[in-house]
Design an enzyme around this catalytic site. Structure first.
Site, short mmCIF file in Angstrom:
data_model
loop_
_atom_site.label_atom_id
_atom_site.label_comp_id
_atom_site.label_asym_id
_atom_site.label_seq_id
_atom_site.Cartn_x
_atom_site.Cartn_y
_atom_site.Cartn_z
N HIS A 141 1.32 -1.04 0.01
CA HIS A 141 -0.13 -0.01 -0.22
C HIS A 141 1.22 1.37 -0.24
O HIS A 141 0.45 2.44 0.38
CB HIS A 141 -0.81 -0.01 1.22
N SER A 262 15.69 19.48 -16.32
CA SER A 262 14.82 20.34 -16.19
C SER A 262 15.03 22.17 -16.77
O SER A 262 15.98 21.78 -16.88
CB SER A 262 14.02 21.65 -14.59
#
Length: 431
Positions: A141, A262
């Site tokens: 999870h 970036s």
């Protein structure tokens, strides 16, 4: 296919020139078979076998009039022949040539896919063996569970890819067939021996029963396998993306000299390869619905499948091979941060031994599961709230009620415990 994702070997296979040359090879193979059956004279056979020229421009001119590409093709090659041209396409329907040729192109493309699958398989195996003893926090999870072997992650992907290859092998066997059965698939105008000869000529299987086309369940099964392979690639690269997050940084993609993450933030290092593969995997799976719908044709045949297959097969082979190669390269250049993995394990203050302590007490001593579970859970909650060590909290809360021997208690806290059966798992998977 845009240039960014073109694979030269695949592009060469699906190039229009090569496709038409394959049509010609199939037409010639049929004439050879008819010669062996005593239909075509040797002199005519030789003239036809000597013909290798394809004039695409002339074919397109003819197609403007005929509105039929195979008719245009047969008339184009017939212009290079004399009376022997009557043997071209004798007893055939268009899809005898088109489907058999397409299956040859698929077979040749499958060889490239197979090579890339085994390249990735070898790389996953190497990474699994290298990291067999490397501890990493397991998660369920998205939450910390217990430490496990990093090697098991790579081994899991290795084993899954082996299953994908097995599915691929079956799909190849079912699709790589020759279909030379005539207009209704009943061999009324062509002998079954011709189909058998053509199949041997191109090392194909036999399409035991067809209509005017090879049935598209064969094709959809291959596309389903490719979609399944794509899901494995996305599974792998999604895991890498999760590990590369700033707050995790356990496994990262390699970052080359001069690479930029970036356009605006010089500090960025993004998992661009994994994200690229994820997107392409989704594109591959998008073909599944179309491939399944192609199996539903009217009566003995329509051409509702034909137009999309001209796009689908070159595209899916280009993208799949590209994605496989990029995944292999990504795995090969992974940066594995073992110190960060141990740091995350250490940060949990031994709380991940909760099941180990629970199981040991239940096996060794006569207490109810509910009682022991609730006691240990309360101790773990205190650990999480106070950031204290799990062992200390257990002792402070009276674990000696359940385990009286402190040496016995201390022996439960050993990281090697989580690796004790890793070798057995490897023995099952790596034969």
């Amino acid at each position: 296919m845009i240039d960014r994702y073109l694979i030269k070997e695949i592009e060469k296979i699906w190039d229009e020139e090569n496709k038409l040359q394959t049509w010609l090879k199939v037409e010639k193979a049929v004439v050879k078979a008819l010669n062996k059956l005593g239909v075509v004279p040797d002199t005519d056979l030789k003239k036809i076998m000597d013909l290798n020229e394809i004039n695409i421009e002339r074919m397109l001119e003819i197609e403007k009039e005929t509105k039929h590409d195979v008719v245009a093709f047969t008339r184009m090659i017939s212009e290079y022949l004399g009376n022997e041209k009557k043997w071209i396409h004798l007893g055939l329907t268009s899809t005898d040539v088109v489907d058999t040729s397409q299956n040859i192109l698929i077979k040749n493309s499958n060889l490239i896919v197979e090579k890339e699958l085994f390249n990735l398989l070898d790389k996953l195996k190497s990474k699994a063996l290298e990291n067999k003893e490397t501890l990493i926090m397991g998660r369920s999870h998205g939450m910390y569970g217990e430490p496990t072997s990093l090697g098991l992650k790579f081994l899991l992907w290795f084993d899954e890819l082996k299953r994908q290859i097995s599915r691929f092998d079956l799909a190849k066997l079912q699709l790589e067939v020759a279909k030379i059965s005539g207009s209704m698939g009943n061999y009324a105008n062509i002998e079954p021996e011709v189909e058998e000869f053509v199949a041997k000529e191109f090392e194909l299987g036999l399409d035991n029963i067809s209509t005017q086309v090879t049935q598209r369940d064969r094709h959809s099964n291959l596309i389903l396998v490719f979609a399944n392979i794509a899901s494995t690639l996305e599974k792998i690269t999604t895991e890498i993306r999760l590990f590369q997050r700033s707050e995790v940084q356990e496994i990262c993609e390699g970052f080359g000299i001069g690479q930029k993450g970036s356009s605006s933030m010089p500090h960025k290092k993004n998992p661009i390869s994994s994200e690229n593969i994820t997107g392409l995997s989704r594109y591959i799976r998008s073909f599944v619905s179309m491939a399944l719908e192609n199996n539903v044709l009217w009566h003995e045949r329509d051409i509702s499948h034909s137009s999309n297959e001209r796009l689908m097969f070159p595209d899916i082979y280009n993208i799949l091979v590209y994605a496989l190669r990029r995944t292999t390269n990504t795995i090969n250049n992974l940066v594995i941060n073992k110190d960060k993995m141990l740091e995350h394990i250490s940060s949990q203050n031994n709380i991940f031994y909760s099941q180990r302590v629970l199981t040991y007490i239940l096996i060794k001593y006569n207490f109810s599961r509910e009682e022991v579970y609730d006691f240990i859970q309360q101790c773990t909650l205190e650990c999480q709230r106070t950031n204290k060590d799990f062992k200390s909290v257990l002792l402070d809360n009276g674990v000696t009620k359940y385990i009286t021997n402190l040496d016995e208690f201390e022996s439960l806290f050993d990281l090697k415990y989580f690796l004790r059966h890793v070798n057995r798992v490897f023995e099952r998977v790596v034969k």
